[in-house]
Design a protein around this motif. Sequence first.
Motif, short mmCIF file in Angstrom:
data_model
loop_
_atom_site.label_atom_id
_atom_site.label_comp_id
_atom_site.label_asym_id
_atom_site.label_seq_id
_atom_site.Cartn_x
_atom_site.Cartn_y
_atom_site.Cartn_z
N ALA A 90 119.36 14.15 12.95
CA ALA A 90 120.42 13.20 12.15
C ALA A 90 120.99 11.89 13.10
CB ALA A 90 121.14 14.01 12.03
N GLY A 91 120.44 12.50 14.85
CA GLY A 91 121.07 11.46 15.24
C GLY A 91 120.38 10.73 15.78
N VAL A 92 119.23 10.26 15.71
CA VAL A 92 118.23 9.92 15.84
C VAL A 92 118.07 9.02 14.35
CG1 VAL A 92 115.12 10.14 15.99
CG2 VAL A 92 116.79 11.21 17.11
N VAL A 93 118.47 9.70 13.12
CA VAL A 93 118.31 8.43 12.47
C VAL A 93 119.34 8.09 12.31
CG1 VAL A 93 118.51 9.07 9.85
CG2 VAL A 93 115.98 10.38 10.52
N TRP A 94 120.64 8.53 12.56
CA TRP A 94 121.40 7.45 12.47
C TRP A 94 120.72 5.95 13.06
CZ3 TRP A 94 124.43 6.40 16.50
CH2 TRP A 94 125.52 4.70 16.59
N LEU A 95 120.98 6.34 14.45
CA LEU A 95 120.09 5.22 16.03
C LEU A 95 119.31 4.59 15.04
CD1 LEU A 95 120.26 6.89 19.32
CD2 LEU A 95 121.43 5.10 18.50
N GLU A 133 118.08 -0.95 12.57
CA GLU A 133 118.09 -1.21 11.94
C GLU A 133 116.60 -0.81 11.60
OE1 GLU A 133 119.47 -5.51 11.35
OE2 GLU A 133 121.60 -4.90 11.87
N ARG A 134 116.34 0.08 11.11
CA ARG A 134 114.51 0.51 10.85
C ARG A 134 114.74 1.85 10.00
NH1 ARG A 134 110.26 -1.36 14.47
NH2 ARG A 134 111.46 -2.79 15.57
N ARG A 135 114.97 1.19 8.84
CA ARG A 135 115.06 1.62 7.95
C ARG A 135 114.13 2.99 7.44
NH1 ARG A 135 120.31 1.34 6.06
NH2 ARG A 135 121.93 -1.26 6.05
N LEU A 136 112.77 2.21 7.39
CA LEU A 136 111.46 2.56 6.62
C LEU A 136 111.07 3.37 7.82
CD1 LEU A 136 108.93 2.98 5.05
CD2 LEU A 136 108.06 1.08 6.23
N THR A 137 111.41 3.36 9.15
CA THR A 137 111.27 4.46 10.09
C THR A 137 112.33 5.35 10.18
OG1 THR A 137 110.35 2.55 11.57
CG2 THR A 137 111.07 4.59 13.34
N ALA A 138 112.89 5.26 10.16
CA ALA A 138 114.20 6.55 9.73
C ALA A 138 113.91 6.87 8.38
CB ALA A 138 115.76 5.85 9.35
N GLY A 139 113.17 6.62 7.47
CA GLY A 139 112.77 7.51 6.49
C GLY A 139 111.82 8.14 6.68
N VAL A 166 113.06 11.21 8.86
CA VAL A 166 112.97 12.88 7.89
C VAL A 166 112.09 13.26 6.94
CG1 VAL A 166 114.45 12.57 5.90
CG2 VAL A 166 115.58 11.27 7.37
N ALA A 167 110.97 12.22 6.34
CA ALA A 167 110.03 12.95 5.90
C ALA A 167 109.28 14.16 6.55
CB ALA A 167 108.95 12.29 5.36
N VAL A 168 109.47 13.75 8.31
CA VAL A 168 108.48 14.40 9.45
C VAL A 168 109.40 15.69 9.15
CG1 VAL A 168 107.37 15.09 11.22
CG2 VAL A 168 106.72 12.33 9.94
N PHE A 169 110.62 15.59 9.55
CA PHE A 169 111.06 16.36 9.51
C PHE A 169 111.83 17.58 8.17
CE2 PHE A 169 115.90 18.81 9.48
CZ PHE A 169 115.78 19.66 10.23
N ALA A 170 111.27 17.04 7.03
CA ALA A 170 111.54 17.97 6.65
C ALA A 170 110.01 18.96 6.09
CB ALA A 170 111.40 17.87 5.22
N VAL A 171 108.88 18.17 6.70
CA VAL A 171 107.39 19.29 6.96
C VAL A 171 107.91 19.93 8.46
CG1 VAL A 171 104.99 18.94 6.85
CG2 VAL A 171 106.34 17.26 6.27
N VAL A 172 108.37 19.82 8.88
CA VAL A 172 108.48 20.17 10.56
C VAL A 172 109.18 21.87 10.08
CG1 VAL A 172 109.34 20.09 12.75
CG2 VAL A 172 107.16 18.78 11.44
N LEU A 173 109.90 21.03 9.53
CA LEU A 173 111.53 22.43 9.23
C LEU A 173 111.06 23.65 8.00
CD1 LEU A 173 114.35 23.44 9.30
CD2 LEU A 173 114.64 21.73 6.74
N ILE A 174 109.79 22.79 7.27
CA ILE A 174 109.39 24.22 6.50
C ILE A 174 108.03 25.05 6.68
CG2 ILE A 174 107.33 24.13 4.40
CD1 ILE A 174 109.16 21.64 3.16
N ALA A 175 107.62 24.47 7.79
CA ALA A 175 106.33 24.77 9.08
C ALA A 175 106.88 25.62 9.69
CB ALA A 175 105.63 23.51 10.16
N LEU A 176 108.40 25.43 10.92
CA LEU A 176 108.78 26.07 11.00
C LEU A 176 109.55 27.82 10.63
CD1 LEU A 176 109.75 26.85 14.39
CD2 LEU A 176 111.42 25.04 13.93
N ILE A 177 110.13 27.75 9.36
CA ILE A 177 110.16 28.53 8.78
C ILE A 177 109.01 29.99 8.70
CG2 ILE A 177 111.32 29.34 6.64
CD1 ILE A 177 113.53 26.71 6.95
#
Length: 191
Positions: free
Chosen positions: A37-42, A48-54, A57-68
Amino acid sequence: MIALLGVTACALAVYLLAQPRIAPGCKVLLLTAPPVAGVVWLLVVVYERRLTAGVVVAVFAVVLIALIGLLAHPRLPTWSKVIVFGTVPAAALAWLLIVTADDTLKDPGEDPCSMYYGGVGGSEVFPPQAYCRYEDGSTHDLATGTQFVFWVCFAVSLALLSVGLWQAVRHPRTLVRQLRSDMSRATRGTP
């Protein structure tokens, strides 16, 4: 002050991991979401890189599923599951050290390229690389040892998270079980 915040964050993480009533998947989410969340906020507010933030977030969702999924894998020893909690932050720290090795944000003339090598600093985000470029077009790599650490940690993390993602795809019920606490199953009468 930063050291105090780091020690407090580690103490809260240990306290959270020791709580038996919180589901393992929720623990993983609570431990990994704040830095992301801190990286996305930055990325959104400061750069002002909204696409990179998106993408983050998408990579985090996949990594979170993989980690669980990795934590739910029945045949992997515990030490192999814990390794990923060291290699992912180590890879992130190594990446940060590499891309800032040229340190072109300092005052002109104080970055390592102009002070020690007589060139102009540059860096690549991925694959991470920092270098000094000279007037004749030749380059000198900076942080080569850190690049080695990054690639080792990246490869180990990628291999373990691939196993976890495979587990989550093959057995989605184990993923759901990791998000439910033992107490909620005990109140419904399921083992």
